[in-house]
Design a protein around this motif. Structure first.
Motif, PDB file in Angstrom:
ATOM      1  N   UNK A  96     -13.915 -26.687   0.921  1.00 21.65           N
ATOM      2  CA  UNK A  96     -14.785 -27.566   0.148  1.00 21.65           C
ATOM      3  C   UNK A  96     -14.145 -27.801  -1.213  1.00 21.65           C
ATOM      4  N   UNK A  97     -13.983 -29.073  -1.651  1.00 16.44           N
ATOM      5  CA  UNK A  97     -13.381 -29.316  -2.962  1.00 16.44           C
ATOM      6  C   UNK A  97     -14.280 -28.827  -4.095  1.00 16.44           C
ATOM      7  N   UNK A  98     -13.641 -28.352  -5.163  1.00 15.77           N
ATOM      8  CA  UNK A  98     -14.381 -27.853  -6.328  1.00 15.77           C
ATOM      9  C   UNK A  98     -14.758 -29.037  -7.223  1.00 15.77           C
ATOM     10  N   UNK A  99     -15.764 -29.784  -6.818  1.00 22.03           N
ATOM     11  CA  UNK A  99     -16.185 -30.952  -7.586  1.00 22.03           C
ATOM     12  C   UNK A  99     -17.451 -30.698  -8.372  1.00 22.03           C
ATOM     13  N   UNK A 100     -18.245 -29.735  -7.950  1.00 18.63           N
ATOM     14  CA  UNK A 100     -19.545 -29.523  -8.569  1.00 18.63           C
ATOM     15  C   UNK A 100     -19.703 -28.044  -8.917  1.00 18.63           C
ATOM     16  N   UNK A 103     -22.076 -25.752  -6.597  1.00 21.50           N
ATOM     17  CA  UNK A 103     -21.510 -25.040  -5.439  1.00 21.50           C
ATOM     18  C   UNK A 103     -21.004 -23.654  -5.855  1.00 21.50           C
ATOM     19  N   UNK A 104     -20.333 -23.622  -6.995  1.00 26.25           N
ATOM     20  CA  UNK A 104     -19.772 -22.358  -7.488  1.00 26.25           C
ATOM     21  C   UNK A 104     -20.898 -21.403  -7.863  1.00 26.25           C
ATOM     22  N   UNK A 105     -21.927 -21.934  -8.523  1.00 24.92           N
ATOM     23  CA  UNK A 105     -23.029 -21.085  -8.952  1.00 24.92           C
ATOM     24  C   UNK A 105     -23.786 -20.511  -7.756  1.00 24.92           C
ATOM     25  N   UNK A 111     -22.004 -12.772  -9.161  1.00 29.39           N
ATOM     26  CA  UNK A 111     -20.881 -12.149  -9.879  1.00 29.39           C
ATOM     27  C   UNK A 111     -20.719 -12.732 -11.279  1.00 29.39           C
ATOM     28  N   UNK A 112     -21.712 -13.466 -11.778  1.00 26.50           N
ATOM     29  CA  UNK A 112     -21.689 -14.114 -13.102  1.00 26.50           C
ATOM     30  C   UNK A 112     -20.570 -15.139 -13.223  1.00 26.50           C
ATOM     31  N   UNK A 113     -20.232 -15.782 -12.138  1.00 28.03           N
ATOM     32  CA  UNK A 113     -19.261 -16.872 -12.133  1.00 28.03           C
ATOM     33  C   UNK A 113     -20.043 -18.124 -11.770  1.00 28.03           C
ATOM     34  N   UNK A 133     -13.406 -13.609  -6.647  1.00 31.02           N
ATOM     35  CA  UNK A 133     -13.045 -14.997  -6.972  1.00 31.02           C
ATOM     36  C   UNK A 133     -11.859 -15.457  -6.134  1.00 31.02           C
ATOM     37  N   UNK A 134     -10.861 -14.622  -5.979  1.00 33.33           N
ATOM     38  CA  UNK A 134      -9.706 -15.025  -5.169  1.00 33.33           C
ATOM     39  C   UNK A 134     -10.086 -15.161  -3.701  1.00 33.33           C
ATOM     40  N   UNK A 135     -11.052 -14.371  -3.236  1.00 30.74           N
ATOM     41  CA  UNK A 135     -11.538 -14.528  -1.873  1.00 30.74           C
ATOM     42  C   UNK A 135     -12.354 -15.802  -1.697  1.00 30.74           C
ATOM     43  N   UNK A 136     -12.972 -16.268  -2.770  1.00 27.26           N
ATOM     44  CA  UNK A 136     -13.780 -17.489  -2.747  1.00 27.26           C
ATOM     45  C   UNK A 136     -12.903 -18.742  -2.694  1.00 27.26           C
ATOM     46  N   UNK A 137     -11.707 -18.663  -3.299  1.00 30.38           N
ATOM     47  CA  UNK A 137     -10.825 -19.829  -3.349  1.00 30.38           C
ATOM     48  C   UNK A 137     -10.034 -19.980  -2.052  1.00 30.38           C
TER      49      UNK A 137
END
Length: 177
Positions: A96-100, A103-105, A111-113, A133-137
């Motif tokens: 999924x592209x990191x556009x929004x 999605x990250x929240x 994890x406060x990211x 975070x690296x597992x999320x990317x």
């Protein structure tokens, strides 16, 4: 009146006088060195007895140095460029592209990211949630460098392309981004 008879002056050769002077200086120097050795040995005895806290502190510093040395390759600018240009998230095993930031929240809020800048910060500073975070990317898909790689499998230190580049990783990332 008694007449005093002039007695000849006692003559000491100059060589003997110089030798006495150097021997006195040498004795003083040796005495100072002995005192310094005694002081250092007392100081070493005090340092020899270490508290457990000192050991813990020392090993933590060593461990942190090793972690920082392993993770020094990309600088903040390159990490930010990679995430903004080539960053994708792994949500439900889909790319999924990191556009929004929503999605990250939703995925990383525990994890406060909550935004892309938090991801950049966690990766560049090797924060407490670095692994999550690296597992999320999603893995980055990079372009070939403009000049191209040599294609040899020899180690970078020996003139090849493979292996640890150390501080020169930033140059490679900027070529491939």
């Amino acid at each position: 009146m008694t007449e005093e008879v002039a007695q000849p002056l006692t003559y000491i050769p100059e060589v003997i006088l110089k030798r006495r002077k150097t021997n006195e200086e040498l004795a003083l120097r040796r005495k100072e060195q002995l005192e310094q050795r005694k002081f250092k040995s007392q100081q070493n005895k005090q340092e020899y007895i270490k508290k457990p806290e000192d050991f813990v502190k020392e090993y933590r510093y060593r461990e942190m140095d090793l972690v920082h040395m392993r993770h020094r390759y990309p600088n903040l600018k390159n990490v930010r460029d990679l995430i903004y240009k080539k960053g994708f998230a792994k949500i439900d095993k889909k790319k999924v592209p990191l556009t929004d930031n929503n999605l990250i929240e939703q995925a990383m809020g525990q994890h406060d990211v909550i935004c892309i800048e938090d991801i950049v910060h966690e990766i560049s500073t090797i924060g407490p949630h670095f692994k999550e975070v690296t597992g999320f990317l999603w893995p980055f898909v990079l372009n070939k460098p403009e000049a191209g790689l040599k294609g040899s499998k020899t180690v970078f230190k020996d003139g090849g392309d493979a292996g640890d580049r150390g501080d020169k990783i930033n140059e490679l990332i900027s070529k491939m981004n």
